[in-house]
Design a protein around this motif. Structure first.
Motif, PDB file in Angstrom:
ATOM      1  N   CYS A 207       3.196  -4.073  29.242  1.00 18.62           N
ATOM      2  CA  CYS A 207       1.756  -4.316  29.357  1.00 18.62           C
ATOM      3  C   CYS A 207       1.463  -5.752  29.770  1.00 18.62           C
ATOM      4  O   CYS A 207       0.504  -6.014  30.506  1.00 18.62           O
ATOM      5  CB  CYS A 207       1.067  -4.005  28.026  1.00 18.62           C
ATOM      6  N   LEU A 208       2.284  -6.677  29.323  1.00 20.84           N
ATOM      7  CA  LEU A 208       2.105  -8.078  29.708  1.00 20.84           C
ATOM      8  C   LEU A 208       2.439  -8.320  31.178  1.00 20.84           C
ATOM      9  O   LEU A 208       2.088  -9.363  31.734  1.00 20.84           O
ATOM     10  CB  LEU A 208       2.964  -8.983  28.826  1.00 20.84           C
ATOM     11  N   MET A 209       3.126  -7.379  31.791  1.00 27.26           N
ATOM     12  CA  MET A 209       3.477  -7.519  33.200  1.00 27.26           C
ATOM     13  C   MET A 209       2.407  -6.954  34.136  1.00 27.26           C
ATOM     14  O   MET A 209       2.532  -7.011  35.355  1.00 27.26           O
ATOM     15  CB  MET A 209       4.808  -6.822  33.483  1.00 27.26           C
ATOM     16  N   LEU A 210       1.341  -6.396  33.578  1.00 29.36           N
ATOM     17  CA  LEU A 210       0.211  -5.943  34.389  1.00 29.36           C
ATOM     18  C   LEU A 210      -0.534  -7.145  34.962  1.00 29.36           C
ATOM     19  O   LEU A 210      -0.350  -8.275  34.519  1.00 29.36           O
ATOM     20  CB  LEU A 210      -0.741  -5.118  33.520  1.00 29.36           C
ATOM     21  N   PRO A 211      -1.402  -6.927  35.979  1.00 29.30           N
ATOM     22  CA  PRO A 211      -2.252  -8.025  36.431  1.00 29.30           C
ATOM     23  C   PRO A 211      -3.009  -8.613  35.232  1.00 29.30           C
ATOM     24  O   PRO A 211      -3.370  -7.866  34.325  1.00 29.30           O
ATOM     25  CB  PRO A 211      -3.220  -7.341  37.407  1.00 29.30           C
ATOM     26  N   PRO A 212      -3.160  -9.926  35.181  1.00 29.55           N
ATOM     27  CA  PRO A 212      -2.946 -10.907  36.242  1.00 29.55           C
ATOM     28  C   PRO A 212      -1.567 -11.581  36.242  1.00 29.55           C
ATOM     29  O   PRO A 212      -1.446 -12.697  36.761  1.00 29.55           O
ATOM     30  CB  PRO A 212      -4.034 -11.947  35.935  1.00 29.55           C
ATOM     31  N   LEU A 220       1.411  -2.408  38.420  1.00 25.97           N
ATOM     32  CA  LEU A 220       0.265  -1.548  38.712  1.00 25.97           C
ATOM     33  C   LEU A 220       0.695  -0.359  39.566  1.00 25.97           C
ATOM     34  O   LEU A 220       0.180   0.754  39.405  1.00 25.97           O
ATOM     35  CB  LEU A 220      -0.806  -2.362  39.439  1.00 25.97           C
ATOM     36  N   GLY A 221       1.651  -0.580  40.450  1.00 28.98           N
ATOM     37  CA  GLY A 221       2.166   0.511  41.262  1.00 28.98           C
ATOM     38  C   GLY A 221       2.919   1.550  40.465  1.00 28.98           C
ATOM     39  O   GLY A 221       3.170   2.657  40.958  1.00 28.98           O
ATOM     40  N   ASN A 222       3.265   1.213  39.244  1.00 29.87           N
ATOM     41  CA  ASN A 222       3.957   2.148  38.353  1.00 29.87           C
ATOM     42  C   ASN A 222       3.103   2.482  37.128  1.00 29.87           C
ATOM     43  O   ASN A 222       3.634   2.746  36.051  1.00 29.87           O
ATOM     44  CB  ASN A 222       5.300   1.556  37.915  1.00 29.87           C
ATOM     45  N   LEU A 223       1.781   2.458  37.330  1.00 26.84           N
ATOM     46  CA  LEU A 223       0.871   2.711  36.220  1.00 26.84           C
ATOM     47  C   LEU A 223       1.106   4.089  35.604  1.00 26.84           C
ATOM     48  O   LEU A 223       0.953   4.267  34.397  1.00 26.84           O
ATOM     49  CB  LEU A 223      -0.578   2.588  36.694  1.00 26.84           C
ATOM     50  N   ASP A 224       1.495   5.058  36.420  1.00 27.65           N
ATOM     51  CA  ASP A 224       1.734   6.403  35.878  1.00 27.65           C
ATOM     52  C   ASP A 224       2.830   6.383  34.822  1.00 27.65           C
ATOM     53  O   ASP A 224       2.713   7.023  33.765  1.00 27.65           O
ATOM     54  CB  ASP A 224       2.089   7.378  37.003  1.00 27.65           C
ATOM     55  N   GLN A 225       3.896   5.624  35.074  1.00 23.95           N
ATOM     56  CA  GLN A 225       4.971   5.538  34.091  1.00 23.95           C
ATOM     57  C   GLN A 225       4.546   4.749  32.857  1.00 23.95           C
ATOM     58  O   GLN A 225       4.913   5.080  31.732  1.00 23.95           O
ATOM     59  CB  GLN A 225       6.202   4.880  34.720  1.00 23.95           C
ATOM     60  N   LEU A 226       3.739   3.714  33.086  1.00 25.94           N
ATOM     61  CA  LEU A 226       3.253   2.931  31.954  1.00 25.94           C
ATOM     62  C   LEU A 226       2.360   3.772  31.052  1.00 25.94           C
ATOM     63  O   LEU A 226       2.428   3.683  29.816  1.00 25.94           O
ATOM     64  CB  LEU A 226       2.496   1.696  32.448  1.00 25.94           C
ATOM     65  N   VAL A 227       1.510   4.600  31.648  1.00 31.88           N
ATOM     66  CA  VAL A 227       0.664   5.505  30.861  1.00 31.88           C
ATOM     67  C   VAL A 227       1.530   6.410  29.992  1.00 31.88           C
ATOM     68  O   VAL A 227       1.249   6.613  28.803  1.00 31.88           O
ATOM     69  CB  VAL A 227      -0.242   6.342  31.794  1.00 31.88           C
ATOM     70  N   ASN A 228       2.600   6.940  30.570  1.00 28.84           N
ATOM     71  CA  ASN A 228       3.480   7.835  29.811  1.00 28.84           C
ATOM     72  C   ASN A 228       4.099   7.148  28.603  1.00 28.84           C
ATOM     73  O   ASN A 228       4.091   7.683  27.487  1.00 28.84           O
ATOM     74  CB  ASN A 228       4.602   8.363  30.714  1.00 28.84           C
ATOM     75  N   VAL A 229       4.655   5.945  28.814  1.00 28.70           N
ATOM     76  CA  VAL A 229       5.354   5.289  27.699  1.00 28.70           C
ATOM     77  C   VAL A 229       4.367   4.791  26.652  1.00 28.70           C
ATOM     78  O   VAL A 229       4.671   4.803  25.452  1.00 28.70           O
ATOM     79  CB  VAL A 229       6.273   4.149  28.204  1.00 28.70           C
ATOM     80  N   CYS A 230       3.171   4.370  27.082  1.00 29.51           N
ATOM     81  CA  CYS A 230       2.157   3.956  26.111  1.00 29.51           C
ATOM     82  C   CYS A 230       1.746   5.123  25.221  1.00 29.51           C
ATOM     83  O   CYS A 230       1.628   4.980  23.994  1.00 29.51           O
ATOM     84  CB  CYS A 230       0.929   3.385  26.817  1.00 29.51           C
ATOM     85  N   ASP A 292      -7.836  -6.321  30.805  1.00 26.40           N
ATOM     86  CA  ASP A 292      -7.536  -7.503  31.623  1.00 26.40           C
ATOM     87  C   ASP A 292      -7.044  -7.092  33.012  1.00 26.40           C
ATOM     88  O   ASP A 292      -7.392  -7.719  34.021  1.00 26.40           O
ATOM     89  CB  ASP A 292      -6.452  -8.353  30.944  1.00 26.40           C
ATOM     90  N   ALA A 293      -6.206  -6.043  33.037  1.00 27.20           N
ATOM     91  CA  ALA A 293      -5.649  -5.592  34.317  1.00 27.20           C
ATOM     92  C   ALA A 293      -6.734  -5.037  35.225  1.00 27.20           C
ATOM     93  O   ALA A 293      -6.725  -5.280  36.444  1.00 27.20           O
ATOM     94  CB  ALA A 293      -4.577  -4.534  34.069  1.00 27.20           C
ATOM     95  N   VAL A 294      -7.686  -4.282  34.663  1.00 26.95           N
ATOM     96  CA  VAL A 294      -8.797  -3.742  35.461  1.00 26.95           C
ATOM     97  C   VAL A 294      -9.585  -4.887  36.097  1.00 26.95           C
ATOM     98  O   VAL A 294      -9.896  -4.866  37.292  1.00 26.95           O
ATOM     99  CB  VAL A 294      -9.723  -2.879  34.577  1.00 26.95           C
TER     100      VAL A 294
END
Length: 327
Positions: A207-212, A220-230, A292-294
């Motif tokens: 999550c800390l690696m998201l923008p900014p 962000l290009g791997n948001l689908d995988q981040l959603v899964n693990v979260c 923050d990422a949004v």
């Protein structure tokens, strides 16, 4: 100087360290023997030496670290990548203790001593080989060291590992993040510190690696995988009984040092409860990082990232996070 530290002597030393309530000169002057044993690659005594190092970190405080920090880094660098899964578990107990007790100074010590570079090289070997030369159990432990460093002292680690000429080309940030996603399920298994603790740590790191952050576009290009693990980890947190401190790993199987074991467990639980990488509400942390990422990515980039996500899972995450403004 010629005293031979037998197994019995090492076990007695460890038992005394576990029950020690203060750090005296006698303990302090003995520690170089641990460094000498490990640096000489005497793996027969590695387990007890790493448990001794762990105890010294907890008991010795700034006095210990100030006197022996460089030696500790050299000792850890010597064993990185050289021991098998079981030995690696005990090495990681000591490394976790150092980084948990001293988040800033411990990270700097391991960075300056080359330990983080060694860990990154091992991750790079996994990426390049296409299959693990190390077992998943070991790779996950080493990746958890990087995750903890990135959570507690991200800017120092990023500049130290991936600045021009630093050697970070052995495993790029994008390759490392891809490896975190690839190995995420393995982070919940194997022995060592609880899989629940590791998976929580990894989610915080990602999550800390998201923008900014500098790695924002790739994450962000791997948001689908981040959603899964979260979703996985938040569900795990919601269904867990007891706190994280009840799930710590300690030297229980093949226990050879019974003296001070209760004190050791008590110390570890107290340290887990005071862990700066663990002592916060995970759901609130994930909410804040996504908001923050949004804001940092902008509406168009965020909408594009969401379109790559499974709609049902994205909706589920939003509901889990109670859909704050922005996300």
């Amino acid at each position: 100087e010629n005293v031979y530290l037998t197994d019995d002597a090492l076990r007695l030393w460890l038992a005394l360290m576990r029950v020690a309530t203060e750090y005296d000169e006698g303990f302090h002057l003995l520690f170089p023997r641990v460094i000498n044993i490990v640096v000489s690659m005497d793996w027969e005594h590695l387990k007890v030496c790493m448990l001794l190092l762990e105890s010294y970190v907890y008991v010795g405080g700034e006095v210990f670290l100030g006197a022996y920090g460089a030696g500790v880094a050299a000792m850890l660098l010597k064993v990185m990548g050289e021991v098998r899964a079981k030995g690696a578990m005990y090495v990681m107990l000591a490394v976790d203790a150092l980084m948990r007790k001293y988040p800033q100074r411990g990270t700097a010590l391991l960075l300056e001593g080359g330990v983080f570079h060694s860990v990154l090289n091992i991750c790079g070997e996994v990426v390049r080989d296409g299959k693990d030369r190390q077992s998943d159990v070991i790779v996950v432990q080493y990746m958890s060291v990087l995750a903890r460093g990135l959570v507690t002292n991200r800017d120092a680690l990023v500049s130290g590992l991936w600045a021009a000429g630093s050697g970070g080309e052995t495993c790029s940030p994008e390759e490392l993040l891809r490896l975190f996603f690839e190995k995420f399920d393995s982070a919940g298994y194997g022995w060592g510190s609880s899989g629940r603790i590791r998976r929580r740590l990894w989610v915080c790191c990602l999550c800390l690696m998201l923008p900014p952050s500098p790695w924002g576009p790739f994450t962000l290009g791997n948001l689908d995988q981040l959603v899964n693990v979260c979703l996985d980890v938040l569900a795990e947190e919601a269904g867990a009984q007891g706190d994280l401190a009840d799930e710590i790993f300690y030297d229980s199987e093949e226990e050879t040092v019974m003296g001070g074991l209760e004190e050791y467990e008590r110390t570890l639980r107290a340290e887990i409860r005071g862990d700066p990488a663990m002592g916060f509400d995970l759901k609130g942390f994930v909410k804040a990082r996504l908001d923050d990422a949004v804001a940092a990515a902008g509406a168009d980039a965020w909408r594009e990232a969401e379109e790559r996500c499974e709609p049902v899972l994205l909706k589920q995450l939003k509901e889990t996070l109670q859909e704050r403004k922005g996300f």
